[in-house]
Scaffold this active site. Structure first.
Site, PDB file in Angstrom:
ATOM      1  N   CYS A   2       0.862  -1.174   0.000  1.00  0.00           N
ATOM      2  CA  CYS A   2       0.000   0.000   0.000  1.00  0.00           C
ATOM      3  C   CYS A   2       0.906   1.233   0.000  1.00  0.00           C
ATOM      4  CB  CYS A   2      -0.854   0.034   1.267  1.00  0.00           C
ATOM      5  SG  CYS A   2      -1.771  -1.471   1.579  1.00  0.00           S
ATOM      6  N   ARG A  27       1.220   1.527  -6.025  1.00  0.00           N
ATOM      7  CA  ARG A  27       1.430   0.589  -4.902  1.00  0.00           C
ATOM      8  C   ARG A  27       0.128  -0.068  -4.469  1.00  0.00           C
ATOM      9  NH1 ARG A  27       6.163   1.058  -2.421  1.00  0.00           N
ATOM     10  NH2 ARG A  27       5.325   0.115  -0.538  1.00  0.00           N
ATOM     11  N   TRP A  75      -3.629  -1.682  -1.118  1.00  0.00           N
ATOM     12  CA  TRP A  75      -3.563  -2.931  -1.886  1.00  0.00           C
ATOM     13  C   TRP A  75      -4.019  -3.988  -0.884  1.00  0.00           C
ATOM     14  CZ3 TRP A  75      -3.006  -4.694  -6.702  1.00  0.00           C
ATOM     15  CH2 TRP A  75      -2.728  -6.026  -6.882  1.00  0.00           C
ATOM     16  N   ASN A 101       1.095   0.316   5.896  1.00  0.00           N
ATOM     17  CA  ASN A 101       1.489  -0.511   4.745  1.00  0.00           C
ATOM     18  C   ASN A 101       2.256  -1.697   5.299  1.00  0.00           C
ATOM     19  OD1 ASN A 101       2.350  -1.636   2.328  1.00  0.00           O
ATOM     20  ND2 ASN A 101       4.205  -0.373   2.295  1.00  0.00           N
ATOM     21  N   GLY A 102       1.775  -2.907   4.992  1.00  0.00           N
ATOM     22  CA  GLY A 102       2.476  -4.104   5.471  1.00  0.00           C
ATOM     23  C   GLY A 102       1.469  -5.170   5.871  1.00  0.00           C
ATOM     24  N   GLU A 483       8.360 -20.405 -19.679  1.00  0.00           N
ATOM     25  CA  GLU A 483       8.215 -19.030 -19.187  1.00  0.00           C
ATOM     26  C   GLU A 483       9.284 -18.127 -19.790  1.00  0.00           C
ATOM     27  OE1 GLU A 483       5.877 -17.583 -17.968  1.00  0.00           O
ATOM     28  OE2 GLU A 483       6.699 -15.694 -17.217  1.00  0.00           O
ATOM     29  N   LYS A 487       8.268 -14.756 -21.959  1.00  0.00           N
ATOM     30  CA  LYS A 487       8.765 -13.424 -21.571  1.00  0.00           C
ATOM     31  C   LYS A 487       9.410 -12.739 -22.762  1.00  0.00           C
ATOM     32  CE  LYS A 487       7.061 -12.444 -18.492  1.00  0.00           C
ATOM     33  NZ  LYS A 487       6.146 -13.468 -18.405  1.00  0.00           N
ATOM     34  N   GLU A 490       6.718 -11.809 -25.520  1.00  0.00           N
ATOM     35  CA  GLU A 490       5.715 -10.760 -25.257  1.00  0.00           C
ATOM     36  C   GLU A 490       6.324  -9.377 -25.115  1.00  0.00           C
ATOM     37  OE1 GLU A 490       4.822 -12.247 -20.696  1.00  0.00           O
ATOM     38  OE2 GLU A 490       3.265 -11.231 -21.807  1.00  0.00           O
ATOM     39  N   HIS A 506      12.675 -34.669 -32.750  1.00  0.00           N
ATOM     40  CA  HIS A 506      11.540 -35.318 -33.428  1.00  0.00           C
ATOM     41  C   HIS A 506      10.843 -34.373 -34.396  1.00  0.00           C
ATOM     42  CE1 HIS A 506      11.994 -38.911 -31.021  1.00  0.00           C
ATOM     43  NE2 HIS A 506      12.150 -38.138 -29.971  1.00  0.00           N
ATOM     44  N   LYS A 605      -2.964  -6.272 -19.222  1.00  0.00           N
ATOM     45  CA  LYS A 605      -2.504  -6.856 -17.958  1.00  0.00           C
ATOM     46  C   LYS A 605      -3.468  -7.942 -17.484  1.00  0.00           C
ATOM     47  CE  LYS A 605       0.118  -7.559 -14.520  1.00  0.00           C
ATOM     48  NZ  LYS A 605       1.340  -8.368 -14.792  1.00  0.00           N
TER      49      LYS A 605
HETATM   50  C1  AGP Z   1       2.286 -13.080 -18.605  1.00  0.00           C
HETATM   51  O1  AGP Z   1       3.457 -12.291 -18.709  1.00  0.00           O
HETATM   52  C2  AGP Z   1       1.172 -12.552 -19.461  1.00  0.00           C
HETATM   53  N1  AGP Z   1       0.936 -11.188 -19.166  1.00  0.00           N
HETATM   54  C3  AGP Z   1      -0.049 -13.421 -19.502  1.00  0.00           C
HETATM   55  O2  AGP Z   1       0.316 -14.649 -20.102  1.00  0.00           O
HETATM   56  C4  AGP Z   1      -0.719 -13.745 -18.146  1.00  0.00           C
HETATM   57  O3  AGP Z   1       0.110 -14.603 -17.409  1.00  0.00           O
HETATM   58  C5  AGP Z   1      -2.044 -14.481 -18.429  1.00  0.00           C
HETATM   59  O4  AGP Z   1      -2.865 -13.632 -19.186  1.00  0.00           O
HETATM   60  C6  AGP Z   1      -2.770 -14.886 -17.148  1.00  0.00           C
HETATM   61  O5  AGP Z   1      -3.102 -13.747 -16.409  1.00  0.00           O
HETATM   62  P1  AGP Z   1      -3.589 -13.929 -14.881  1.00  0.00           P
HETATM   63  O6  AGP Z   1      -2.441 -14.557 -14.171  1.00  0.00           O
HETATM   64  O7  AGP Z   1      -3.926 -12.551 -14.420  1.00  0.00           O
HETATM   65  O8  AGP Z   1      -4.790 -14.843 -14.901  1.00  0.00           O
END
Ligand code: AGP
Length: 610
Positions: A2, A27, A75, A101-102, A483, A487, A490, A506, A605
């Site tokens: 927060c 935050r 938060w 905050n905490g 992962e 990264k 994207e 294969h 996001k």
């Molecule tokens: C991850 O870097 C992406 N932004 C995306 O794959 C994300 O993980 C996915 O959309 C799931 O989102 P969530 O964890 O909010 O459900």
């Protein structure tokens, strides 16, 4: 996490507090509130929702006259985002007002004790415990400073506090432990804040508070104390950041800031759930007997959250001998999945609002399945609709590409797998203890890796023009390669694929040509020789190989072109270390290509559409 602010000076406090909170919204933005002393009373306004609502309600602060006040943007960690749970919190006669905050880890025991002493609570938060505890000790010692030090000795967990005592209207009291807190000084007044951005337009002279230090701010002086009430001498620091950089804590992007917040995200996620070397996950809502009855775990998620599920399969099956199925939420909900009443469904989601994951949750619920949510945003839809929710306390994640929430999800799975393993007799108490010790060591090992990002930065700059980059690994290393590849894709827009190292031959190996970069992840000691063979396969076809391996695996240098070493840890936790260089690699490729790291094209996001 927060944001808190406080001001005491010649100007009207409320507008300054609201402006400071605006700079701290990154935050947390579930709710906001301010309290201002108007010369007679401490008046307060607090609402759920974004800060804009509070600004509207107070007409930009004009309805709250006074030159001393504190403010908070939340938060949520304990208690859903609501008007009642919004800060500030207060004692029964509103003579003591607190912003925090905490996380107060022992709030439940403290709350029960206060209730036994006749205190009445109005909110679900851990913070309200602080207001009543201050009340109890202030009534006893008649000294705000004594009351505060007593509270500091009583609580466990993290806090950055701003406190007003009605009996001491010319002062703001503050203290910190593990949550950031600064004190600002200027000719027009003095400030407290969670972070520099909140006060940078008013002053660049700040004092950084250390753990268990107290600051008492008056109009013309600031006094610092330790928890024994001894006066401390502190030196102000001159901040030379520009305002825009400040919101990112001095980092150029939220992505990098959040990469560096990962050790704290893991500490905040595991510490409250480890009591005297025992993992306690109250929110799991399952007894050991019920844990033993689980016949299968079904993990459902999207994107990076799905990748933690792939990792969790190896961890649960390895440590707890529980069969695990992992599925993409968008697939799961249409394939009429097979499970029985002993299947535990786990939905993983940072935002808690992903439409596919939410739909998968509802599908499971409709089938009478018990659903556990692993979620970062408190009070989000998935958190509210799951039967039980285990929060990852990574704090708000601003960058679209997840890093710290991903790491906190892995940490949540580690805790669950250890708890399941011990409860089901799949591991001895000694193994459990050794693994728990390794888990607690992870954050400091992560910090060691993050100390040297220049090596990765230099290497990344050699691949800004790459068209294809492959990530390969076996077992847990394969889960990490998923992962690492996502990264890179994207935030750099470079095509990339993650492949089980043994599967490449294969078919897909036909894509390897002279100069193709292959990132080979090799943290699983039992598989070192196998991965070396896979590296040799791609090398003979012209690939350039970056190996990412544990520090004890020196043989791999003989076959790789560039080797990145990470500290040795338990093989089940190695993914949490291996992901860091891959996040940094993706970051520097994106940066080198001049892209918008925090807001990549085509992405959001939280994907709240199907
Ligand atoms: C991850 O870097 C992406 N932004 C995306 O794959 C994300 O993980 C996915 O959309 C799931 O989102 P969530 O964890 O909010 O459900």
């Amino acid at each position: 996490m927060c944001g808190i602010v406080g001001y005491i000076g010649d100007e009207q406090a409320a507008p300054i507090l609201l402006n400071g909170l605006t700079k701290l919204e990154y935050r947390g933005y579930d709710s906001a509130g301010v309290a201002v002393y108007d010369g007679a009373e401490i008046r307060m306004e607090k609402v759920s929702g974004r800060l804009a609502r509070l600004k509207e309600l107070t007409d930009g602060g004009l309805t709250l006259p006074g030159t001393i006040g504190i403010g908070h943007t939340r938060w949520a960690t304990h208690g859903s985002p609501s008007d009642t749970n919004a800060h500030p919190h207060f004692n029964s006669d509103r003579s003591i007002i607190v912003v925090h905050n905490g996380i107060i880890e022992n709030y439940s025991a403290l709350k029960q004790d206060l209730i036994r002493r006749g205190y009445e609570f109005v909110s679900e938060t851990d913070t309200e415990v602080l207001a009543h505890l201050l009340d109890r000790y202030y009534r006893k010692y008649k000294s705000p400073l004594e009351a505060l030090t007593r509270v500091m000795q009583k609580v466990e967990g993290s806090y950055a506090l701003g406190i007003l005592f009605k009996d001491f209207p010319g002062q703001i009291f503050s203290a910190r432990k593990d949550s950031p807190l600064i004190v600002g000084q200027s000719p027009e007044g003095n400030f407290i804040a969670s972070d520099v951005p909140a006060i940078l337009q008013y002053t660049r002279d700040v004092f950084y508070m250390n753990n268990e230090e107290i600051a008492v701010l008056s109009r013309n002086e600031i006094k610092f104390y330790n928890v024994d009430e001894e006066l401390l001498e502190k030196t102000a620091v001159r901040i030379d950041w520009d305002i825009n950089a400040a919101e990112k804590g001095g980092y150029e992007h939220f992505f990098l800031k959040e990469v560096y917040e990962q050790p704290k995200a893991i500490r905040d996620t595991i510490s409250p759930r480890i009591h005297e070397n025992e993992i306690v996950i109250e929110e799991l809502g399952m007894t050991d007997e019920e844990i033993c009855r689980v016949g299968k775990i079904m993990i459902v998620a999207c994107g990076s959250a799905y990748h933690t599920g792939v990792m969790a399969k190896y961890i649960f099956e390895g440590l707890a001998r529980v069969p695990v199925e992992v599925d993409l939420a968008s697939e799961y909900r249409y394939r009429d999945p097979i499970f029985d009443r002993n299947t535990l469904v786990i939905i993983v989601s940072q935002s808690g609002e992903t439409a596919d994951s939410l739909a998968a949750l509802r599908e499971s619920g409709a089938n009478g399945q018990k659903v556990l949510g692993i979620v970062n945003v408190v009070g989000s839809s998935i958190a509210r609709e799951a039967d039980n929710v285990m929060y990852t306390w990574a704090g708000p994640e601003i960058s679209v590409a997840t890093t710290k929430a991903y790491s906190a999800q892995l940490a949540a799975f580690y805790l669950l797998a250890l708890k399941f393993g011990l409860a089901r007799g799949a591991m001895s108490r000694d193994s459990y203890q050794a693994l728990l010790d390794d888990l607690k060591r992870l954050p400091e090992q992560m910090e060691a890796i993050l100390k040297d990002r220049q090596q990765i930065q230099r290497f990344a700059n050699r691949y800004l023009a790459a068209d294809h980059i492959f990530f390969i690994g076996r077992g847990i290393d394969y889960a990490i390669s998923l992962e690492g590849s996502l990264k890179l894709k994207e935030i750099s827009y470079i095509h990339s694929e993650a492949y089980a190292a043994g599967e490449l031959k294969h078919g897909t190996i036909s894509l390897i040509e002279e100069g193709t970069l292959v990132v080979a992840i090799s943290t699983q000691e039992s598989l070192y020789p196998k991965t070396v063979s896979n590296i040799e396969e791609v090398k003979t076809r012209g690939a350039f190989v970056m190996a990412l391996t544990s520090e004890d695996n020196r043989d791999i240098e003989k076959v790789s072109d560039f080797t990145v070493y990470i500290p040795k840890t338990n093989r089940y936790f190695a993914g949490s270390l291996a992901i860091l260089p891959l996040q940094l690699f993706a970051y520097y490729v994106s940066l080198g290509r001049g892209l918008d790291v925090d807001k990549p094209r085509n992405l959001a996001k939280s994907v709240t559409v199907e």
